[in-house]
Design an enzyme around this catalytic site. Structure first.
Site, PDB file in Angstrom:
ATOM      1  N   ASP A 254     -57.662 -15.215 -62.190  1.00 52.37           N
ATOM      2  CA  ASP A 254     -56.814 -14.396 -61.934  1.00 52.37           C
ATOM      3  C   ASP A 254     -55.898 -15.785 -63.256  1.00 52.37           C
ATOM      4  O   ASP A 254     -56.053 -17.234 -63.295  1.00 52.37           O
ATOM      5  CB  ASP A 254     -56.147 -14.885 -61.145  1.00 52.37           C
ATOM      6  CG  ASP A 254     -54.700 -14.217 -60.693  1.00 52.37           C
ATOM      7  OD1 ASP A 254     -54.391 -13.175 -60.606  1.00 52.37           O
ATOM      8  OD2 ASP A 254     -53.111 -15.084 -59.906  1.00 52.37           O
TER       9      ASP A 254
ATOM     10  N   GLU B  36     -57.608 -13.107 -66.964  1.00 50.63           N
ATOM     11  CA  GLU B  36     -56.529 -12.249 -67.328  1.00 50.63           C
ATOM     12  C   GLU B  36     -55.738 -13.452 -67.739  1.00 50.63           C
ATOM     13  O   GLU B  36     -55.238 -14.934 -68.249  1.00 50.63           O
ATOM     14  CB  GLU B  36     -55.431 -12.435 -66.216  1.00 50.63           C
ATOM     15  CG  GLU B  36     -54.691 -11.336 -66.267  1.00 50.63           C
ATOM     16  CD  GLU B  36     -53.827 -11.489 -64.837  1.00 50.63           C
ATOM     17  OE1 GLU B  36     -53.088 -10.988 -64.380  1.00 50.63           O
ATOM     18  OE2 GLU B  36     -54.103 -12.501 -63.640  1.00 50.63           O
TER      19      GLU B  36
END
Length: 548
Positions: free
Chosen positions: A203, A262
């Site tokens: 993330d 990401e």
């Protein structure tokens, strides 16, 4: 199951656990719920499942506020449930990817609670980013920075210091200069890899390391700084020191564990994250911001295949995920307004959501037709494809959520400006006639609209024209036709029709226009997103051919 580079052209299915399936009837999806739907995933034909966070969390940000990185939220199950789920998925030939959230913890994490109790200057506070305030009594924040979710990026604690949070106030940023932070995440990676996890989705991989040397810049100065690897907060070169350490961990397993970043960064910097020395693969988000347009799609494909070649990785294709308006809805709304560089200048679909789905008018049939064409285009490309739960049912975004039921911090921190992401996180409809459409016995944590009945998996099962059937057929055919990671464009004579050929002759033609397209004489497709019209490819449709 032991092919070391399985990920290069895999189809990965994202499960948002709290909205997938609820086994215990409390209205929140759980691990046993996912276990009960393994057959759905197997029949769909995916290569891997990516589990969004299932860790203990107060749900300030849908589970991305993690209170314990090495456990399961009791509302979602236990570690034994996790082990059983991994075993079942592996038995079905499906690998498992889990989300790692390293930029910040929950404010309920034991470390942050210790930091609050320990006080200024303590070793506990050094795991996070604490600063004294400004002004005569320190009552003003260290800077005027704004968080991603809106509102100030600093929060004051009881003893007067302030902590930095790039996202929600409940998500204090970690200090990645602290060796203890780095060592603890290595333990976390090994904890899950040792339990059989095949890979990790990282993330906000571009935001971990920071340079907060005083004097700190103002918001205006910060926004004006180039993102060239030396920005104080974003996409710093030194973040790859962290990922080099992680790569050593991944490569210590047989087969090596995978990772995908990401990273919302300048495209030229994506290869840094996708290199074999770093995380190994990075998301390509360009299609999340593209209209259903041949020119945009061809440019995006070409540029991202070049970036993949530069890094030695494979690229990734994403049409929807838990952070954006579902693509069936995006494609049914007017095209985004765009700046000179082609980037959208307004959030795609946000005006429609703010109106509660009333304006602009959504053309549901057109949106779904385009979505079906787009997924066949994407699944024909070299690289890996990430699909988001529910898109195989052709789900649209849910706009009709009362303010009193919303959960996304974006909605609460930017009232009237951004409606948030709840509309793509509504629990899935499995059975048209069951309570909560088969999601579970209790009231779902987000309300499901009545039109979910028509989209339920039970209504699409066995229907040769359904979107569920299309996905199953596409994934099975893709597995049979998959070939080397390259393509050649073939001229079509029309600007709104794209055609490419893979090395074994597998050919994909997508008609982005509305007028039917003449297929080559004698060409018989093996799969189409819409029926042919008098032997011609319909408008807003894709066809696959064994060889052409």
């Amino acid at each position: 199951m032991d092919l070391p580079e399985w990920w290069r052209q895999a189809v990965v299915y994202q499960v948002y656990p709290r909205s997938f399936a609820d086994a215990d009837g409390d209205g929140i999806g759980d691990l046993r719920g996912i276990l009960s739907r393994v057959d759905h995933l197997r029949e769909l034909g995916v290569d891997a499942v990516w589990l969004s966070p299932f860790y203990p969390s107060e749900l300030a940000d849908g589970g991305y506020d993690v209170a314990d990185y090495r456990d399961v939220d009791p509302r979602l199950g236990t570690l034994d449930d996790f082990d059983r789920l991994v075993e079942a998925l592996h038995s079905a030939g499906i690998r498992v990817v889990v989300d790692i959230v390293p930029n910040h913890t929950s404010d309920q994490h034991a470390w942050f609670q210790e930091a609050l109790a320990a006080g200024s200057g303590s070793a506990a506070r050094d795991r996070y980013i604490f600063r004294d305030g400004t002004g005569p009594d320190g009552s003003e924040p260290p800077t005027d920075w704004v968080s991603v979710f809106g509102g100030p990026a600093w929060e004051r604690v009881a003893d007067g210091q302030w902590y930095f949070h790039n996202f929600a106030v409940e998500q204090p940023d970690l200090n990645w200069d602290n060796p203890e932070v780095r060592a603890d995440f290595v333990r976390t990676l090994r904890f899950w890899a040792d339990r059989g996890v095949d890979g990790f989705r990282i993330d906000v991989a571009h935001m971990l390391t920071k340079d907060l040397t005083d004097p700190l810049p103002s918001r205006a100065e910060l926004d004006a700084l180039p993102r060239d690897g030396r920005h104080p907060l974003i996409d710093r070169d030194d973040v790859h020191e962290v990922y080099a350490q992680w790569r050593a961990v991944f490569d210590s397993y047989d087969p090596p564990r995978t990772a995908v970043a990401e990273a919302w960064v300048d495209p030229a910097r994506i290869p840094l994250y996708a290199s074999a020395e770093s995380l190994g693969q990075a998301f390509n988000f360009d299609l999340l911001e593209a209209d259903f347009d041949a020119g945009q799609f061809s440019r995006i494909v070409g540029s991202n295949l070049l970036l993949a070649a530069e890094s030695g990785s494979s690229t990734t294709w994403v049409l929807s995920n838990h952070d954006v308006v579902r693509h069936a809805t995006r494609y049914g709304l007017p095209d985004a307004e765009r700046a000179g560089d082609g980037r959208p200048v307004r959030k795609h679909g946000n005006e429609w959501l703010l109106s509660g789905g009333r304006s602009p008018e959504l053309d549901r049939e057109k949106g779904l037709r385009r979505a079906r064409a787009a997924i066949l285009f994407v699944l024909g490309l070299p690289g890996s494809a990430y699909i988001y739960q529910g898109e195989e049912l052709g789900l649209h975004e849910v706009a009709e959520i009362p303010d009193s039921r919303r959960q996304d911090p974006t909605f609460f921190r930017s009232p009237g400006e951004d409606i948030g992401r709840d509309g793509c996180r509504v629990p899935l409809p499995w059975s048209a006639g069951a309570p909560a459409f088969g999601f579970g016995a209790g009231e779902p944590h987000l309300p499901q609209p009545s039109w979910f009945a028509q989209a339920a998996a039970s209504e699409q099962e066995g229907d040769p024209a359904s979107t569920l059937t299309l996905y199953r057929e596409a994934l099975a055919t893709r597995r049979r036709l998959q070939t080397a990671e390259s393509l050649d464009w073939v001229e079509t004579g029309r600007d709104d029709v794209l055609r490419f050929r893979r090395p074994n002759g597998w050919t994909v033609i997508t008609n982005f226009g509305t007028e039917p397209f003449d297929l080559p004489d004698g060409a018989t497709p093996v799969l189409t997103s819409e029926p042919l019209v008098g032997g011609r490819l319909a408008g807003e449709a894709t066809a696959w051919f064994n060889a052409l």
